[in-house]
Every structure is written in structure tokens, then in C-alpha cells.
Design a protein around this motif. Sequence first.
Motif, PDB file in Angstrom:
ATOM      1  N   LEU A 163      63.663  72.845  74.909  1.00 15.50           N
ATOM      2  CA  LEU A 163      62.823  73.914  74.373  1.00 15.50           C
ATOM      3  C   LEU A 163      62.357  73.655  72.951  1.00 15.50           C
ATOM      4  O   LEU A 163      61.747  74.539  72.343  1.00 15.50           O
ATOM      5  N   ALA A 164      62.624  72.477  72.396  1.00 13.53           N
ATOM      6  CA  ALA A 164      62.189  72.191  71.024  1.00 13.53           C
ATOM      7  C   ALA A 164      60.673  72.243  70.926  1.00 13.53           C
ATOM      8  O   ALA A 164      60.116  72.800  69.967  1.00 13.53           O
ATOM      9  N   GLN A 165      59.994  71.676  71.920  1.00 10.58           N
ATOM     10  CA  GLN A 165      58.529  71.697  71.904  1.00 10.58           C
ATOM     11  C   GLN A 165      57.999  73.114  72.072  1.00 10.58           C
ATOM     12  O   GLN A 165      56.953  73.471  71.507  1.00 10.58           O
ATOM     13  N   VAL A 166      58.712  73.937  72.824  1.00 13.41           N
ATOM     14  CA  VAL A 166      58.305  75.334  72.992  1.00 13.41           C
ATOM     15  C   VAL A 166      58.320  76.055  71.659  1.00 13.41           C
ATOM     16  O   VAL A 166      57.393  76.792  71.301  1.00 13.41           O
ATOM     17  N   ARG A 167      59.376  75.836  70.890  1.00 16.10           N
ATOM     18  CA  ARG A 167      59.487  76.499  69.584  1.00 16.10           C
ATOM     19  C   ARG A 167      58.383  76.026  68.647  1.00 16.10           C
ATOM     20  O   ARG A 167      57.772  76.824  67.915  1.00 16.10           O
ATOM     21  N   GLU A 168      58.117  74.728  68.652  1.00 20.54           N
ATOM     22  CA  GLU A 168      57.070  74.197  67.773  1.00 20.54           C
ATOM     23  C   GLU A 168      55.702  74.771  68.143  1.00 20.54           C
ATOM     24  O   GLU A 168      54.909  75.116  67.256  1.00 20.54           O
ATOM     25  N   ASP A 169      55.429  74.865  69.431  1.00 22.21           N
ATOM     26  CA  ASP A 169      54.114  75.363  69.851  1.00 22.21           C
ATOM     27  C   ASP A 169      53.939  76.839  69.537  1.00 22.21           C
ATOM     28  O   ASP A 169      52.884  77.251  69.034  1.00 22.21           O
ATOM     29  N   ILE A 170      54.946  77.651  69.819  1.00 23.15           N
ATOM     30  CA  ILE A 170      54.795  79.088  69.610  1.00 23.15           C
ATOM     31  C   ILE A 170      54.780  79.431  68.126  1.00 23.15           C
ATOM     32  O   ILE A 170      54.196  80.443  67.724  1.00 23.15           O
ATOM     33  N   GLN A 171      55.404  78.602  67.292  1.00 24.67           N
ATOM     34  CA  GLN A 171      55.384  78.864  65.852  1.00 24.67           C
ATOM     35  C   GLN A 171      53.989  78.672  65.262  1.00 24.67           C
ATOM     36  O   GLN A 171      53.709  79.185  64.180  1.00 24.67           O
ATOM     37  N   ARG A 172      53.130  77.946  65.960  1.00 27.90           N
ATOM     38  CA  ARG A 172      51.750  77.809  65.498  1.00 27.90           C
ATOM     39  C   ARG A 172      50.900  79.016  65.884  1.00 27.90           C
ATOM     40  O   ARG A 172      49.746  79.114  65.454  1.00 27.90           O
ATOM     41  N   ARG A 173      51.446  79.895  66.695  1.00 31.86           N
ATOM     42  CA  ARG A 173      50.711  81.073  67.164  1.00 31.86           C
ATOM     43  C   ARG A 173      51.404  82.325  66.620  1.00 31.86           C
ATOM     44  O   ARG A 173      52.117  83.028  67.321  1.00 31.86           O
ATOM     45  N   VAL A 225      58.784  80.553  76.960  1.00 29.92           N
ATOM     46  CA  VAL A 225      59.695  79.811  77.837  1.00 29.92           C
ATOM     47  C   VAL A 225      59.178  79.819  79.274  1.00 29.92           C
ATOM     48  O   VAL A 225      59.172  78.783  79.952  1.00 29.92           O
ATOM     49  N   CYS A 226      58.727  80.975  79.751  1.00 29.51           N
ATOM     50  CA  CYS A 226      58.187  81.044  81.113  1.00 29.51           C
ATOM     51  C   CYS A 226      56.972  80.136  81.275  1.00 29.51           C
ATOM     52  O   CYS A 226      56.835  79.430  82.283  1.00 29.51           O
ATOM     53  N   ALA A 227      56.090  80.158  80.281  1.00 30.00           N
ATOM     54  CA  ALA A 227      54.896  79.317  80.353  1.00 30.00           C
ATOM     55  C   ALA A 227      55.266  77.847  80.375  1.00 30.00           C
ATOM     56  O   ALA A 227      54.670  77.047  81.117  1.00 30.00           O
ATOM     57  N   ARG A 228      56.265  77.463  79.573  1.00 26.78           N
ATOM     58  CA  ARG A 228      56.688  76.062  79.545  1.00 26.78           C
ATOM     59  C   ARG A 228      57.292  75.638  80.882  1.00 26.78           C
ATOM     60  O   ARG A 228      57.012  74.538  81.370  1.00 26.78           O
ATOM     61  N   MET A 229      58.102  76.492  81.484  1.00 29.89           N
ATOM     62  CA  MET A 229      58.707  76.144  82.760  1.00 29.89           C
ATOM     63  C   MET A 229      57.639  75.973  83.839  1.00 29.89           C
ATOM     64  O   MET A 229      57.697  75.038  84.641  1.00 29.89           O
ATOM     65  N   VAL A 230      56.650  76.854  83.857  1.00 34.17           N
ATOM     66  CA  VAL A 230      55.588  76.747  84.856  1.00 34.17           C
ATOM     67  C   VAL A 230      54.767  75.483  84.620  1.00 34.17           C
ATOM     68  O   VAL A 230      54.361  74.797  85.575  1.00 34.17           O
ATOM     69  N   ASP A 231      54.507  75.144  83.367  1.00 37.33           N
ATOM     70  CA  ASP A 231      53.802  73.896  83.071  1.00 37.33           C
ATOM     71  C   ASP A 231      54.592  72.690  83.576  1.00 37.33           C
ATOM     72  O   ASP A 231      54.013  71.723  84.094  1.00 37.33           O
ATOM     73  N   LEU A 232      55.915  72.739  83.426  1.00 37.67           N
ATOM     74  CA  LEU A 232      56.748  71.647  83.942  1.00 37.67           C
ATOM     75  C   LEU A 232      56.670  71.580  85.467  1.00 37.67           C
ATOM     76  O   LEU A 232      56.650  70.483  86.046  1.00 37.67           O
ATOM     77  N   TYR A 233      56.631  72.745  86.121  1.00 39.63           N
ATOM     78  CA  TYR A 233      56.515  72.748  87.576  1.00 39.63           C
ATOM     79  C   TYR A 233      55.223  72.057  88.011  1.00 39.63           C
ATOM     80  O   TYR A 233      55.223  71.235  88.944  1.00 39.63           O
ATOM     81  N   LEU A 234      54.123  72.377  87.354  1.00 45.33           N
ATOM     82  CA  LEU A 234      52.847  71.764  87.711  1.00 45.33           C
ATOM     83  C   LEU A 234      52.845  70.270  87.406  1.00 45.33           C
ATOM     84  O   LEU A 234      52.285  69.467  88.161  1.00 45.33           O
ATOM     85  N   GLU A 235      53.500  69.895  86.305  1.00 44.13           N
ATOM     86  CA  GLU A 235      53.583  68.470  85.968  1.00 44.13           C
ATOM     87  C   GLU A 235      54.401  67.709  87.014  1.00 44.13           C
ATOM     88  O   GLU A 235      54.000  66.620  87.464  1.00 44.13           O
ATOM     89  N   VAL A 236      55.546  68.249  87.389  1.00 36.99           N
ATOM     90  CA  VAL A 236      56.371  67.596  88.413  1.00 36.99           C
ATOM     91  C   VAL A 236      55.622  67.558  89.740  1.00 36.99           C
ATOM     92  O   VAL A 236      55.696  66.560  90.476  1.00 36.99           O
ATOM     93  N   ALA A 237      54.896  68.615  90.061  1.00 36.62           N
ATOM     94  CA  ALA A 237      54.136  68.644  91.311  1.00 36.62           C
ATOM     95  C   ALA A 237      53.096  67.526  91.341  1.00 36.62           C
ATOM     96  O   ALA A 237      52.871  66.909  92.392  1.00 36.62           O
TER      97      ALA A 237
END
Length: 370
Positions: free
Chosen positions: A167-177, A192-204
Motif C-alpha cells: 500500500l505504499a504506492q496507494v499512500r503516495e498517490d492519495i497524498q497528491r489528491r 485501497v479499494c481502487a488499488r485492489m480493483v486495479d490489481l485485479y484488472l492487471e492480473v486479469a
Amino acid sequence: MDRSAVRSGWPRRLLPTLLARLRGRLDGEPAPTPRPSNPDAVVDCAVYVAGRREPGRPHYADAYARARRNRRSFVWLGLHEPGAAVMAAVGRTFGLDELSVAQALADGHRPTVQRHGEVTLLVLRTASYVEHAELTDTSEVVDTGDVLVFLGDRFAITVRHGAAGALAQVREDIQRRSGLLAEGPWAVGYAVCARMVDLYLEVAGHLERDLERVEESVFARDRSADIQHIYQLKREVVEFKRAVLPLPAPLRALLEQRAGGPPPALHRWFVDVEGRLTRAVDRVGAYDDLLNSILQSRLAQLAVEQNNDMRKIAAWAAIAATQTAVAGIYGMNFAHMPELGWRYGYAGALLLMAAAAVTLHRLFRRSGWL
């Protein structure tokens, strides 16, 4: 304190601390005990005020105390595989109940949304694609884990199990918003939910390429795909399904909550997450159907290949049977047999056997048995 000492190099930022300690000692108060550092399980801890991160990485107890003094602030504590002692201390600090602490210590949870008093718990499955040169009987294609998000009035606690879904990248991204972070702890839940869904699409996407390679190998001329490889990929897809398919229902229930759910400003962001999750669910379901079709096709190919082998064996057995029949007849030791005294009987028998073999071979080739 001597002013000349201050002018000679004492940092001005230390003066309030020194004066406070001097006053306490003069009044007979004991010196304050320094707060211990964060445990190793703490990945990061920060206080956010109006969407902006305060400098430093304080102890989580100090951070929560600071967040409670300001209505526009909250603390985000990130933990990775905490032990029982650490999680119990965190639970006491943030007012988590015993069940919440117990859930945070275990892994393998099913995706869900729960309400524990004033705290909302989001349970998500993490997923990451494991790179591999080729698919084998034991290849690990999808690595899964857990992430639990506790959302309170002034805090967000993320507890992660497993190597996947950092979740390090999640924290960095949301801190810019800062606009989203200003909405409070639920902004962390959305991120966190958005990051998990992005990972699902990436793995898919990676799984789709693996499926294309398996499909090509199944229907190629050499048909190099082993059924064990297909079955192993199917097992990995099933593991991925366990992470993705149970999530839409609790996420939809979360959006339908009138109280205790995300604030109205974040509602449309969660709707966007739900839409992308639907895409991931559809793709995973299609992959499972495609793998079933590939597996059935490979099984049918194996049945046809075995049938062809049996036909070839039967054809060669018939050819060999004619030779055995002729040799067996003339191998009988009877005194009166036709052509026993013929000068060319041996050559005639060999010629008959060869002619029968050639004739049967041509007939079997014409019928497709050889």
C-alpha cells in the motif's frame, strides 16, 4: 537561562522544551517519559489535516491524540502482519473491540464489509501476478493475500497479510489528491479499494496472455500443451476468483448504506470502483469458461489420439497375423501336407506372406488406419 548561551549557538527551537523541563523540575514534577518508537509491524503512520500530511512519523498513540484535537484531521496507520501484542496495543489505543483485533491477526478472510460499533471494517483480497518463463505443473501464477481496513471517526488502520498488494504506492498517490483526503478516513478506504480493483484488472490482463499461449499450444500442429499445465492454470484462476467474485455484493451493500457509509462526496468514486470491479468479474468468469473449453478440447484430442493409436496397433496386428498364420500352418509336423516336397515351396511361402502384408497395408492406409 543565560541569553549569551543562546546567542552562542543554542537552537531557538529547543528553548520551549528546555524551559518546560526546567519549570517541571522546579515544581517537583517528574521528567516526562519519552514515547517509544513504532513497532516493526508499523509500515507508516501519519496525521492528515485538511487533506495535508503533517511532517514526521509519530508514534501511533501520539498521532491519534493529535488527530482527536482537530475536527479536520485523522491518522492513517499502516500495519503489515502485526503480532498479537502489537495488535492488542493498537486495539486499546483506537478503541477496537476484541473481535476486530482477532480478525486483524488472521488471514484468508472472505471479502466483506462489517460494522463494529462506530468502526467500519473493509476486508479485501490482494492479488499480484507472478512472472514465469513458461507454465509448468507447479507454476505459481497468482499470489494472493489480505488487507483489512478499519475506518473510524478520526482514524484509518490498514492491516496487510502476505507479500501481494503493498500500500505504499496507494499512500503516495492519495497524498497528491488533498481534496479527496480532506473527506477523512473514508478517502483511505476508497484508495485501497481502487488499488485492489486495479490489481485485479492487471492480473486479469496477464492471465489473458497465459490463456492465449495455452490455447495456441493446444491447437497447434505439435500440440505441446500438457493437460497438467492446463489444470495448474485452472487452479490459479480459481484462486483468483476467490479474491474477486465475492467482493461486488458487500461493495454494493456499502453504497446502499444510509448511515455509517462513505460521505456523499466520495459516493461517486466508490461507484466508479464498483464499475471497474464488474469488468474484472466479467473477465474472470470468461477466463474460467475458456479454460473449461480448452481442457475439454484437450481431453477430446487425447481421446482421438488414443483411438488413432489403437487403430494403428490393430492394423499392424492384422498384418502380423497373416504372417503368423502362414508360418504356423507350415510349421505343423504332419507327414502329408500339400507342397511339402515342392522345390520352390519355401520361396512361395515367403512371397505369399509378403504379398498379404503389402495388400493389407494398402487397404489400411486407404481407410485411414495407418
